[in-house]
Design a protein around this motif. Structure first.
Motif, mmCIF file in Angstrom:
data_model
loop_
_atom_site.group_PDB
_atom_site.id
_atom_site.type_symbol
_atom_site.label_atom_id
_atom_site.label_comp_id
_atom_site.label_asym_id
_atom_site.label_seq_id
_atom_site.Cartn_x
_atom_site.Cartn_y
_atom_site.Cartn_z
ATOM 1 N N ARG A 82 0.829 -1.206 0.000
ATOM 2 C CA ARG A 82 0.000 0.000 0.000
ATOM 3 C C ARG A 82 0.866 1.260 0.000
ATOM 4 N N LEU A 139 0.851 3.208 -3.513
ATOM 5 C CA LEU A 139 -0.082 4.329 -3.417
ATOM 6 C C LEU A 139 0.491 5.530 -2.672
ATOM 7 N N GLY A 140 1.645 5.365 -2.033
ATOM 8 C CA GLY A 140 2.268 6.479 -1.325
ATOM 9 C C GLY A 140 2.928 7.448 -2.288
ATOM 10 N N ASP A 141 3.344 8.606 -1.774
ATOM 11 C CA ASP A 141 3.905 9.636 -2.642
ATOM 12 C C ASP A 141 5.423 9.693 -2.615
ATOM 13 N N GLU A 192 -4.091 8.471 -2.591
ATOM 14 C CA GLU A 192 -3.605 7.080 -2.624
ATOM 15 C C GLU A 192 -4.328 6.314 -3.730
ATOM 16 N N GLY A 238 0.160 7.220 -6.510
ATOM 17 C CA GLY A 238 0.500 7.950 -5.309
ATOM 18 C C GLY A 238 0.493 9.458 -5.462
#
Length: 371
Positions: free
Chosen positions: A144, A148-150, A276, A299
């Protein structure tokens, strides 16, 4: 006097060395898999590449179960690391294919490598060897945050060069969505495993447990089909795979025959791509009816650009978005609808838009009559 070739020579003449390509963003998992496979297989050899962003070069290691056979630093003749790696790997792999000691080989790509950029060009050029499979390693416990993180590769210390601005999610998604096999390390029922299910294709093999993998699984249970792999990652043939929703993972299939309104698209682009999310697909603009444009986001990092001509028929708009936040889902749905031409604008026709400045030149280039 004509000498009959030895049995080893006969084997070399009639065989094609199967090559399993391995990639990931976690160097520990990547190297653990490589080590396990080498220790379990006496006639397996591995060619591993690593980047050196500070020096701007590559390092090539050739390994077998006994250890390092070669350790060679490579100077880059040009800025493209993927190109340099392919050029170096071609004679190396062909030499290994001619060596009777090896019945199979691994090509272990640098962390964060795009396997399509390597396999798409290397595969057709190989002589005496062939790409038998491609495998992406994913840590489901971190999936995750990774997908989906930046975080960027630079922030993780994984960038290839000073100019490598890719996000971690962009790099990992490219691997996961292209490869024949997705090797998931971590809890099978974890939220990250659910996310991986939504992003992998139905024709990909999913295997749980890095230490459960055998060479036979990579070389016999899976057959690399370059056309199928390319289709999975092509925005023009994007499909929603979906999956379980126990942990709140969702996938939207956003489709329309209509183009995006240029001004409203720019106004909505943050709501459509921030947060996300993993989104990919295609869109078109009424100012450029002959161009197919790509949407690629992970992300909160979004990339758009022209990827091809539409041909005789008008293009379509289709973006598949996967996320984990309930509010994000509705926000994305509304932003997509708001970006499209409304009924009155669509009925007005495309002639109204010809020659108008759409404000998209910085991303899509200059519009022309052929755009």
């Amino acid at each position: 006097m004509i000498r009959e070739p030895s049995e080893a020579a006969r084997r070399r003449l009639r065989r094609s060395l199967p090559l399993a390509v391995v990639c990931g963003i976690d160097p520990v998992l990547r190297d653990a898999l490589t080590t396990d496979l080498l220790l379990d297989t006496a006639d397996l050899v591995a060619v591993r590449y690593d980047t050196d962003p500070d020096r701007g070069g590559l390092r090539r290691l050739v390994l077998d179960r006994g250890g390092v056979l070669e350790d060679v630093p490579l100077e880059l003749a040009h800025e493209c690391i993927s190109c340099a790696m392919r050029e170096d790997a071609l004679p190396v792999i062909e030499a290994l294919a001619a060596d009777p000691r090896w019945s199979a080989a691994l090509m272990v790509l640098p962390v964060a490598a795009d396997p399509q950029a390597v396999c798409g060009t290397l595969g057709p050029q190989l002589r005496g060897a062939h790409i038998a499979s491609t495998t992406a390693i994913v840590d489901t416990d971190a999936a995750r945050a990774d997908l989906l993180g930046d975080d960027t590769l630079a922030e993780r210390g994984l960038r290839w060069t000073d100019g490598d601005e890719r996000s971690v999610g962009e790099a990992l998604a490219a691997q996961l969505e292209y490869c024949d096999t997705v090797l998931a390390d971590g809890e099978a029922g974890a939220p990250g495993a659910e996310l991986v299910e939504h992003l992998r294709g139905h024709d990909q093999l999913l295997v749980h447990g890095v230490h459960e993998v055998s060479v036979d699984l990579l070389l016999e249970d899976v057959v690399h089909d370059p056309r199928a792999a390319a289709r999975r990652v092509d925005p023009r043939t994007v499909e929603p795979w979906g999956g379980p929703t126990v942990h709140g993972t969702w996938t939207l299939d956003l489709c329309s025959d209509r183009p995006f309104h240029p001004e409203r698209f720019l106004e909505e682009i943050e709501r459509l791509g921030s947060g996300e999310l993993r989104g990919r697909g295609r869109f078109w603009l009424p100012t450029r009816p002959h161009s197919i444009c790509q949407w690629d986001g992970a992300g909160g990092h979004v990339s758009i650009g022209v990827i091809g001509a539409a041909g005789a028929d008008l293009p379509t708009t289709r973006i598949v978005v996967t996320g984990i936040g309930r509010l994000d889902r509705e926000r994305v749905r509304r932003a997509f609808r708001a970006s499209l031409l409304d009924d009155a604008e669509w009925e007005r026709g495309l002639a109204f838009w010809l020659g108008r400045d759409d404000g998209m030149t910085p991303w899509l280039g200059e519009a022309s009559a052929a755009s």
